[in-house]
Each structure stands twice: as structure tokens, then as C-alpha cells.
Design an enzyme around this catalytic site. Structure first.
Site, short mmCIF file in Angstrom:
data_model
loop_
_atom_site.label_atom_id
_atom_site.label_comp_id
_atom_site.label_asym_id
_atom_site.label_seq_id
_atom_site.Cartn_x
_atom_site.Cartn_y
_atom_site.Cartn_z
N GLU A 122 0.82 -1.21 0.00
CA GLU A 122 0.00 0.00 0.00
C GLU A 122 0.85 1.27 0.00
O GLU A 122 0.52 2.25 -0.66
CB GLU A 122 -0.96 0.00 1.20
CG GLU A 122 -2.10 -1.01 1.07
CD GLU A 122 -3.02 -0.73 -0.13
OE1 GLU A 122 -3.11 0.43 -0.57
OE2 GLU A 122 -3.62 -1.70 -0.64
N TYR A 144 -6.58 6.42 4.24
CA TYR A 144 -6.77 5.46 3.15
C TYR A 144 -5.95 4.19 3.39
O TYR A 144 -6.46 3.07 3.33
CB TYR A 144 -6.41 6.07 1.78
CG TYR A 144 -6.35 4.98 0.75
CD1 TYR A 144 -7.52 4.47 0.20
CD2 TYR A 144 -5.13 4.37 0.43
CE1 TYR A 144 -7.49 3.40 -0.67
CE2 TYR A 144 -5.09 3.29 -0.44
CZ TYR A 144 -6.27 2.82 -0.99
OH TYR A 144 -6.24 1.74 -1.83
N ASP A 152 -9.97 5.22 -2.62
CA ASP A 152 -8.99 5.96 -3.42
C ASP A 152 -9.70 6.61 -4.60
O ASP A 152 -10.94 6.57 -4.68
CB ASP A 152 -7.83 5.04 -3.87
CG ASP A 152 -8.29 3.96 -4.83
OD1 ASP A 152 -9.50 3.90 -5.17
OD2 ASP A 152 -7.45 3.16 -5.27
N CYS A 192 -13.81 1.55 -15.58
CA CYS A 192 -14.44 2.86 -15.32
C CYS A 192 -13.34 3.91 -15.24
O CYS A 192 -13.08 4.49 -14.18
CB CYS A 192 -15.27 2.80 -14.04
SG CYS A 192 -16.36 4.23 -13.88
N CYS A 240 -18.47 -2.99 -19.24
CA CYS A 240 -18.66 -2.86 -17.79
C CYS A 240 -19.78 -3.77 -17.27
O CYS A 240 -20.88 -3.78 -17.83
CB CYS A 240 -18.99 -1.41 -17.43
SG CYS A 240 -19.25 -1.18 -15.66
N CYS A 287 -26.21 1.33 -14.51
CA CYS A 287 -25.45 2.55 -14.16
C CYS A 287 -26.04 3.79 -14.84
O CYS A 287 -26.16 3.83 -16.06
CB CYS A 287 -24.00 2.38 -14.58
SG CYS A 287 -23.03 3.87 -14.28
S1 SF4 Z 1 -21.28 1.86 -16.91
FE1 SF4 Z 1 -20.99 3.28 -15.21
S2 SF4 Z 1 -19.61 2.21 -13.80
FE2 SF4 Z 1 -19.49 1.16 -15.77
S3 SF4 Z 1 -17.76 2.08 -16.83
FE3 SF4 Z 1 -19.60 3.19 -17.48
S4 SF4 Z 1 -19.72 4.92 -16.05
FE4 SF4 Z 1 -18.32 3.43 -15.13
#
Ligand code: SF4
Length: 238
Positions: free
Chosen positions: A31, A108, A126, A156, A166, A172
Site C-alpha cells: 500500500e 486510506y 482511493d 471505469c 462494464c 449505471c
Molecule cells: S457503466 Fe458506469 S460504472 Fe461502468 S464504466 Fe460506465 S460509467 Fe463506469
């Protein structure tokens, strides 16, 4: 969303050496190295470090000059000094309940060591984790820490997220969005940081006279405990 994320992580997680242990010392080393250095550069240095100093006791007993030499090239050398001091605290008194009492350990790093080594229910946040949280609007639990880090580091991304790959895309609210370029990190070339690094490299080779060195850099390195100045000579600390 967390279930989708954890399913994805079970299939796609990055195989990183510090994920194969729950040893708090090894995780602390990883870390601290990762605080300002990229994963790919950290991996070989982490492996070498643990071969040389496999426990907090062995690191605590090492001369500080050896630790500073071993840190060369990772950047932000004060981290090496703090890691050495933290190992001495652990060797003398054991692990404190409040890990931020260790030199160089902020909230953190404390949460990361707390979670990954001691199994505490703390989510280390982070920039990667914060980005995924902000874009999805989800409050993930500490179980999702490693998965969030991987998603933020590989899918992301800050500017152009790879929403098409994703695992959270179906749910999302930010999918498909693009983001402004981040502020560029200040250049290392020509910076005071570079002057400090060059000065420390010279002193790590052998003690030098003040006249041979960049005196502003020496003053700054001495204030951080990275060099010692006496009788007109500059050397690594005893
Ligand atoms: S769908 Fe949402 S969480 Fe996934 S990469 Fe795109 S913005 Fe990021």
C-alpha cells in the site's frame, strides 16, 4: 450492483502478489509503494523488498541507508523512511488498533491494511473507488473494495470509461458519458522533485561535499530525514 460487481471480479480480478497474502506487513509495504507509483512498477519492487525484508522485524533492524537505497527509483523517497519507522513501531509495540498512528499511514492506507489484512469492515476509498461510487451512485460495502479498485483501474476510467465492457452498465446512470481531461500531473522533468531525486542518487553512491550538490535539494532532503549533513559532508543517515 454490488452482486454484479463481485461476479465480474470473481472472473476478471487482477492477479497481484499482495492479494495472495493477509500478512499486514506485506500489505502495508504494497500500500505504501502504491500510494504514488503505478502497479506495474510496484510489482517487481514489492517482490524484491519482501525477499530482502520479509517481516517488520527484519525491516526494523535494517540500516536506514540500505532502506533509502532500496527505495531509489520508486519516487517520493520519504515513503521509504516512513515505512522503516512504521516497521520499528510494529517491531517494538505490535500493530496499533489505530493504524494511522504508524508513520506515513493516513486514513486510506489504514483502511486498506485494516480491510485486506485484518478483515475490518472498512472501505478504502482511493480515486478509482470514489469515481465508481460517484458514477453509479451506489454505496458499496467493504467486501467490494478490491473489485471497485479493479473496475476503476481497468474499466471505469477517468476520461473515457469502457462502459461497453462494464458489468454494471445495465444499471449505471452514467453509462456512455465522457468526461473532461484531468488536470495533467506536474512535469517531473525540470522540477524540484527531479533535483531532489538526482541529489539523493549522488549521495546514495557515496558521501559528498556540500559544494558538489544542489544545496536547496540537500536542505529539503535533510528536513525529510533522507540525508544527514555534518562537517561539510552529506551522507545517508546512519
Ligand atoms: S457503466 Fe458506469 S460504472 Fe461502468 S464504466 Fe460506465 S460509467 Fe463506469
Amino acid at each position: 450492483m454490488e452482486e454484479l460487481l463481485l461476479d465480474w471480479y470473481a472472473r476478471e480480478c487482477r492477479d497481484l502478489p499482495w492479494r495472495r497474502t493477509r500478512d499486514p506487513y506485506a500489505i502495508l509495504v504494497s500500500e505504501v509503494m502504491l500510494q504514488q507509483t503505478q502497479v506495474e512498477r510496484v510489482i517487481p519492487r514489492y517482490v524484491e523488498w519482501l525477499e530482502r525484508w520479509p517481516t517488520a522485524d527484519t525491516l526494523a533492524a535494517a540500516p536506514l541507508a540500505d532502506v533509502i537505497r532500496a527505495w531509489q527509483g520508486l519516487g517520493y523517497n520519504r515513503r521509504g523512511v516512513n515505512l522503516h519507522r512504521a516497521a520499528q513501531v510494529v517491531a517494538d509495540h505490535g500493530w496499533p488498533d489505530d493504524l494511522t498512528e504508524l508513520p506515513g499511514v493516513g486514513p486510506y492506507t489504514a483502511a486498506a491494511v485494516g480491510n485486506f489484512a485484518f478483515g475490518r469492515a472498512e472501505l478504502p476509498v482511493d480515486t478509482n473507488v470514489e469515481r465508481v461510487r460517484a458514477r453509479t451512485g451506489v454505496t458499496f460495502t467493504p467486501n467490494a473494495a478490491q473489485a471497485l479498485m479493479d473496475l476503476g483501474a481497468t474499466i471505469c476510467l477517468a476520461r473515457i470509461p469502457r462502459c461497453e465492457r462494464c458489468p454494471l452498465a445495465t444499471a449505471c446512470p452514467s453509462r456512455g458519458r465522457r468526461y473532461e481531461p484531468r488536470r495533467k500531473q506536474s512535469r517531473f522533468e525540470g522540477s524540484f522533485r527531479q533535483r531532489r531525486a538526482a541529489t539523493l542518487r549522488l549521495v546514495a553512491e557515496r558521501p559528498r561535499t556540500l559544494a558538489e550538490l544542489d544545496t536547496d535539494a540537500v536542505t529539503s532532503l535533510a528536513a525529510d530525514g533522507l540525508v544527514a549533513v555534518g562537517e561539510g559532508r552529506v551522507r545517508l543517515p546512519a
